[in-house]
Design a protein around this motif. Structure first.
Motif, PDB file in Angstrom:
ATOM      1  N   ASP A   1     128.997  74.880  70.374  1.00 29.07           N
ATOM      2  CA  ASP A   1     127.601  74.288  70.468  1.00 29.07           C
ATOM      3  C   ASP A   1     126.764  73.889  70.091  1.00 29.07           C
ATOM      4  O   ASP A   1     126.132  72.985  70.307  1.00 29.07           O
ATOM      5  CB  ASP A   1     127.486  75.995  71.771  1.00 29.07           C
ATOM      6  CG  ASP A   1     127.832  76.062  72.524  1.00 29.07           C
ATOM      7  OD1 ASP A   1     129.173  75.291  72.712  1.00 29.07           O
ATOM      8  OD2 ASP A   1     128.228  77.743  73.037  1.00 29.07           O
ATOM      9  N   LEU A   2     126.264  74.504  69.283  1.00 30.62           N
ATOM     10  CA  LEU A   2     125.082  74.200  68.438  1.00 30.62           C
ATOM     11  C   LEU A   2     125.671  72.739  67.604  1.00 30.62           C
ATOM     12  O   LEU A   2     124.997  71.344  67.365  1.00 30.62           O
ATOM     13  CB  LEU A   2     124.865  75.358  67.176  1.00 30.62           C
ATOM     14  CG  LEU A   2     123.738  74.886  66.374  1.00 30.62           C
ATOM     15  CD1 LEU A   2     122.377  73.750  66.937  1.00 30.62           C
ATOM     16  CD2 LEU A   2     123.087  75.766  65.313  1.00 30.62           C
ATOM     17  N   ALA A   3     126.751  72.722  66.840  1.00 30.73           N
ATOM     18  CA  ALA A   3     126.782  71.675  66.308  1.00 30.73           C
ATOM     19  C   ALA A   3     127.315  70.280  66.981  1.00 30.73           C
ATOM     20  O   ALA A   3     127.608  69.773  66.841  1.00 30.73           O
ATOM     21  CB  ALA A   3     128.677  71.787  66.182  1.00 30.73           C
ATOM     22  N   ALA A   4     127.645  70.595  68.255  1.00 30.70           N
ATOM     23  CA  ALA A   4     127.812  69.665  69.306  1.00 30.70           C
ATOM     24  C   ALA A   4     125.766  68.819  69.380  1.00 30.70           C
ATOM     25  O   ALA A   4     125.977  67.646  69.704  1.00 30.70           O
ATOM     26  CB  ALA A   4     128.366  70.087  70.619  1.00 30.70           C
ATOM     27  N   VAL A   5     125.538  69.457  69.354  1.00 32.56           N
ATOM     28  CA  VAL A   5     123.892  69.509  69.653  1.00 32.56           C
ATOM     29  C   VAL A   5     123.776  68.681  68.372  1.00 32.56           C
ATOM     30  O   VAL A   5     123.063  67.350  69.226  1.00 32.56           O
ATOM     31  CB  VAL A   5     123.131  70.771  69.979  1.00 32.56           C
ATOM     32  CG1 VAL A   5     121.672  70.812  69.647  1.00 32.56           C
ATOM     33  CG2 VAL A   5     123.833  71.066  71.850  1.00 32.56           C
ATOM     34  N   LEU A   6     123.867  68.886  67.338  1.00 32.91           N
ATOM     35  CA  LEU A   6     123.317  68.452  66.081  1.00 32.91           C
ATOM     36  C   LEU A   6     124.056  67.271  65.616  1.00 32.91           C
ATOM     37  O   LEU A   6     122.937  66.442  65.281  1.00 32.91           O
ATOM     38  CB  LEU A   6     123.681  69.215  64.625  1.00 32.91           C
ATOM     39  CG  LEU A   6     122.478  71.316  64.910  1.00 32.91           C
ATOM     40  CD1 LEU A   6     123.325  71.892  64.202  1.00 32.91           C
ATOM     41  CD2 LEU A   6     121.090  70.733  64.998  1.00 32.91           C
ATOM     42  N   SER A   7     125.273  67.140  66.210  1.00 36.10           N
ATOM     43  CA  SER A   7     125.963  65.479  65.684  1.00 36.10           C
ATOM     44  C   SER A   7     125.367  64.984  66.409  1.00 36.10           C
ATOM     45  O   SER A   7     125.557  63.223  65.932  1.00 36.10           O
ATOM     46  CB  SER A   7     127.654  66.223  65.628  1.00 36.10           C
ATOM     47  OG  SER A   7     127.614  66.559  67.482  1.00 36.10           O
ATOM     48  N   ALA A   8     124.873  64.903  67.935  1.00 36.72           N
ATOM     49  CA  ALA A   8     124.768  63.793  67.999  1.00 36.72           C
ATOM     50  C   ALA A   8     122.904  63.792  68.544  1.00 36.72           C
ATOM     51  O   ALA A   8     122.946  62.683  68.866  1.00 36.72           O
ATOM     52  CB  ALA A   8     125.057  64.869  70.038  1.00 36.72           C
ATOM     53  N   LEU A   9     122.667  63.910  67.182  1.00 40.76           N
ATOM     54  CA  LEU A   9     120.983  63.672  66.859  1.00 40.76           C
ATOM     55  C   LEU A   9     120.648  62.405  66.289  1.00 40.76           C
ATOM     56  O   LEU A   9     121.824  62.053  65.590  1.00 40.76           O
ATOM     57  CB  LEU A   9     120.593  64.726  65.755  1.00 40.76           C
ATOM     58  CG  LEU A   9     119.927  66.555  66.849  1.00 40.76           C
ATOM     59  CD1 LEU A   9     119.552  68.016  66.431  1.00 40.76           C
ATOM     60  CD2 LEU A   9     119.438  66.763  68.478  1.00 40.76           C
ATOM     61  N   THR A  10     119.601  61.317  66.628  1.00 33.23           N
ATOM     62  CA  THR A  10     119.308  60.736  66.337  1.00 33.23           C
ATOM     63  C   THR A  10     118.225  60.767  65.069  1.00 33.23           C
ATOM     64  O   THR A  10     117.499  61.793  64.510  1.00 33.23           O
ATOM     65  CB  THR A  10     118.682  59.883  66.904  1.00 33.23           C
ATOM     66  OG1 THR A  10     117.464  60.053  67.601  1.00 33.23           O
ATOM     67  CG2 THR A  10     119.846  59.248  68.572  1.00 33.23           C
ATOM     68  N   PRO A  11     117.992  60.065  64.347  1.00 32.05           N
ATOM     69  CA  PRO A  11     117.548  59.997  63.080  1.00 32.05           C
ATOM     70  C   PRO A  11     115.872  60.168  63.502  1.00 32.05           C
ATOM     71  O   PRO A  11     115.277  59.665  64.302  1.00 32.05           O
ATOM     72  CB  PRO A  11     117.212  58.847  61.726  1.00 32.05           C
ATOM     73  CG  PRO A  11     118.753  58.272  62.170  1.00 32.05           C
ATOM     74  CD  PRO A  11     119.159  58.941  63.823  1.00 32.05           C
ATOM     75  N   GLY A  12     114.979  61.579  62.264  1.00 34.97           N
ATOM     76  CA  GLY A  12     113.936  61.612  63.349  1.00 34.97           C
ATOM     77  C   GLY A  12     113.879  62.863  64.939  1.00 34.97           C
ATOM     78  O   GLY A  12     112.543  62.947  64.548  1.00 34.97           O
ATOM     79  N   GLU A  13     114.658  62.707  65.013  1.00 33.01           N
ATOM     80  CA  GLU A  13     114.911  63.569  66.697  1.00 33.01           C
ATOM     81  C   GLU A  13     114.350  65.133  66.839  1.00 33.01           C
ATOM     82  O   GLU A  13     114.641  66.122  65.944  1.00 33.01           O
ATOM     83  CB  GLU A  13     116.036  63.073  67.499  1.00 33.01           C
ATOM     84  CG  GLU A  13     116.446  63.394  68.946  1.00 33.01           C
ATOM     85  CD  GLU A  13     117.724  63.245  69.767  1.00 33.01           C
ATOM     86  OE1 GLU A  13     117.411  64.219  70.657  1.00 33.01           O
ATOM     87  OE2 GLU A  13     118.095  62.156  68.945  1.00 33.01           O
ATOM     88  N   VAL A  14     113.317  65.346  67.914  1.00 34.82           N
ATOM     89  CA  VAL A  14     112.445  66.910  67.695  1.00 34.82           C
ATOM     90  C   VAL A  14     114.270  67.448  68.270  1.00 34.82           C
ATOM     91  O   VAL A  14     114.071  66.952  69.889  1.00 34.82           O
ATOM     92  CB  VAL A  14     111.833  66.376  68.394  1.00 34.82           C
ATOM     93  CG1 VAL A  14     110.816  68.130  68.746  1.00 34.82           C
ATOM     94  CG2 VAL A  14     110.935  65.725  67.314  1.00 34.82           C
ATOM     95  N   LEU A  15     114.475  68.476  68.230  1.00 30.91           N
ATOM     96  CA  LEU A  15     115.367  69.348  68.631  1.00 30.91           C
ATOM     97  C   LEU A  15     114.455  70.458  69.079  1.00 30.91           C
ATOM     98  O   LEU A  15     113.606  71.058  67.679  1.00 30.91           O
ATOM     99  CB  LEU A  15     116.467  70.334  67.908  1.00 30.91           C
ATOM    100  CG  LEU A  15     117.479  70.953  68.678  1.00 30.91           C
ATOM    101  CD1 LEU A  15     117.723  70.214  69.573  1.00 30.91           C
ATOM    102  CD2 LEU A  15     118.618  71.811  67.285  1.00 30.91           C
ATOM    103  N   PHE A  16     114.532  71.273  70.131  1.00 27.32           N
ATOM    104  CA  PHE A  16     113.469  72.128  71.020  1.00 27.32           C
ATOM    105  C   PHE A  16     114.950  73.351  71.147  1.00 27.32           C
ATOM    106  O   PHE A  16     115.270  72.568  72.229  1.00 27.32           O
ATOM    107  CB  PHE A  16     112.461  71.575  72.456  1.00 27.32           C
ATOM    108  CG  PHE A  16     111.878  72.985  72.772  1.00 27.32           C
ATOM    109  CD1 PHE A  16     111.194  73.698  71.922  1.00 27.32           C
ATOM    110  CD2 PHE A  16     112.360  72.730  73.755  1.00 27.32           C
ATOM    111  CE1 PHE A  16     110.470  75.089  72.114  1.00 27.32           C
ATOM    112  CE2 PHE A  16     111.214  74.215  74.913  1.00 27.32           C
ATOM    113  CZ  PHE A  16     110.893  75.363  73.834  1.00 27.32           C
TER     114      PHE A  16
END
Length: 332
Positions: A93-108
């Protein structure tokens, strides 16, 4: 909030919550030290053109952790991805979220202490080196494949900072502890919200709501909306009388205690002689989850001096006895 004002938020409630959220650190009321610290952290990162350190926001519910995460993204002019600890029950679940992040994005990640342990271990590497290891296959033939992810800023929120494992807590570059609000700060919150809702309320009514808001802006905003509804339906002005009548209808007393707060106090007094009583026993006696009692009800009752926590259990104080209206037995 507990008691009669709790429950599932309607679409309208969520819309009002969003409309009342401040959009910048300058608009955010209260938590002055945290705001100064965040301003320094974000400005320094912007000047150095780097991703800010990861941020941990700790404190009771309703003090602005989610709002601050949105403000961090807005100040950085970066997108915000929101999720929660209970939603991340597997490393995948976490891998799917992290791999979709764009550079500099804020993950809450809200309630980050409730993440699965396997996901926490994956997050360690992601926070430090911006990469994760993906396991392919099972058993002896399993292979670990490293995957680079875009640099990001993690904003974690927790109401139970003590439940975070040390390796995860140590990877946050900045930890903010949010405190309950003073009455004058809550008056500013209510005044601002009333203006945004186009609700004309007297200064005395604003003060009355602030006193009953348990030091929590989220509760102050909800009480204001109930008073506005009462004023609208009954065709009365938003004065002190309307505030008192509306909050009496919703079982919020002069000290801000609601139905569940009073039930907890009375249960300890009437069924357990004022205590001490254990958390699980107390939760069963009032028909509520132990986590709700511990994270929502207790902090306010302890802060108000009505309940104390001892090694043997919860005990009602002299002020708590007085609040229930039941005479305190003489101390032998």
């Amino acid at each position: 909030m507990t008691g009669e004002l709790s429950g599932q938020a309607t679409t309208g409630e969520l819309g009002y919550e969003g409309a009342l959220r401040p959009g910048s650190l300058e608009e955010f009321v209260g938590q002055s030290r945290v705001r100064q610290q965040l301003r320094l952290l974000l400005d320094a990162a912007t000047m150095q053109q780097r991703t800010p350190d990861h941020i941990l926001l700790a404190g009771p519910p309703g003090l602005g952790k989610t709002t601050l995460s949105m403000i961090v993204a807005a100040e950085l002019e970066k997108p915000l991805h929101q999720t929660s600890g209970p939603a991340i029950q597997h490393a995948g679940d976490l891998a799917a979220v992290l791999s979709a992040l764009t550079p500099g994005e804020v993950l809450f990640i809200d309630e980050i202490h409730r993440m699965a342990r396997s996901a926490e271990e994956m997050l360690y590497l992601a926070m430090e080196d911006f990469k994760i290891d993906i396991m392919v296959g099972k058993g002896a033939g399993a292979t670990s494949i490293p995957l680079e992810i875009a640099p990001f800023t993690l904003v974690g929120a927790t109401t139970r900072a003590g439940l975070l494992p040390n390796p995860l807590r140590d990877r946050f570059g900045f930890t903010a502890h949010l405190e309950f609000y003073a009455d004058d700060e809550l008056e500013s919150v209510v005044t601002r919200a009333a203006r945004l809702l186009e609700f004309d309320i007297a200064a005395a009514g604003v003060s009355e709501i602030a006193r009953r808001s348990r030091g929590t802006p989220r509760i102050a905003n909800r009480l204001l909306r109930r008073v506005r509804d009462y004023s609208l339906v009954h065709g009365v002005a938003g004065g002190t009388d309307a505030v008192q009548a509306a909050l009496a209808l919703y079982d919020v007393d002069a000290q801000g205690l609601d139905r569940l707060d009073r039930e907890v106090l009375r249960a300890v007094v009437e069924r357990f002689g004022g205590g001490p009583v254990g958390l699980s026993t107390l939760a069963v006696s009032v028909g509520e989850e132990a986590e709700t009692i511990e994270s929502v009800v207790e902090p306010f009752l302890v802060r108000a001096g009505l309940l104390s926590r001892t090694p043997r259990g919860r005990t009602v104080t002299r002020m708590g006895w007085e609040h229930t209206g039941i005479p305190m037995p003489p101390v032998s």
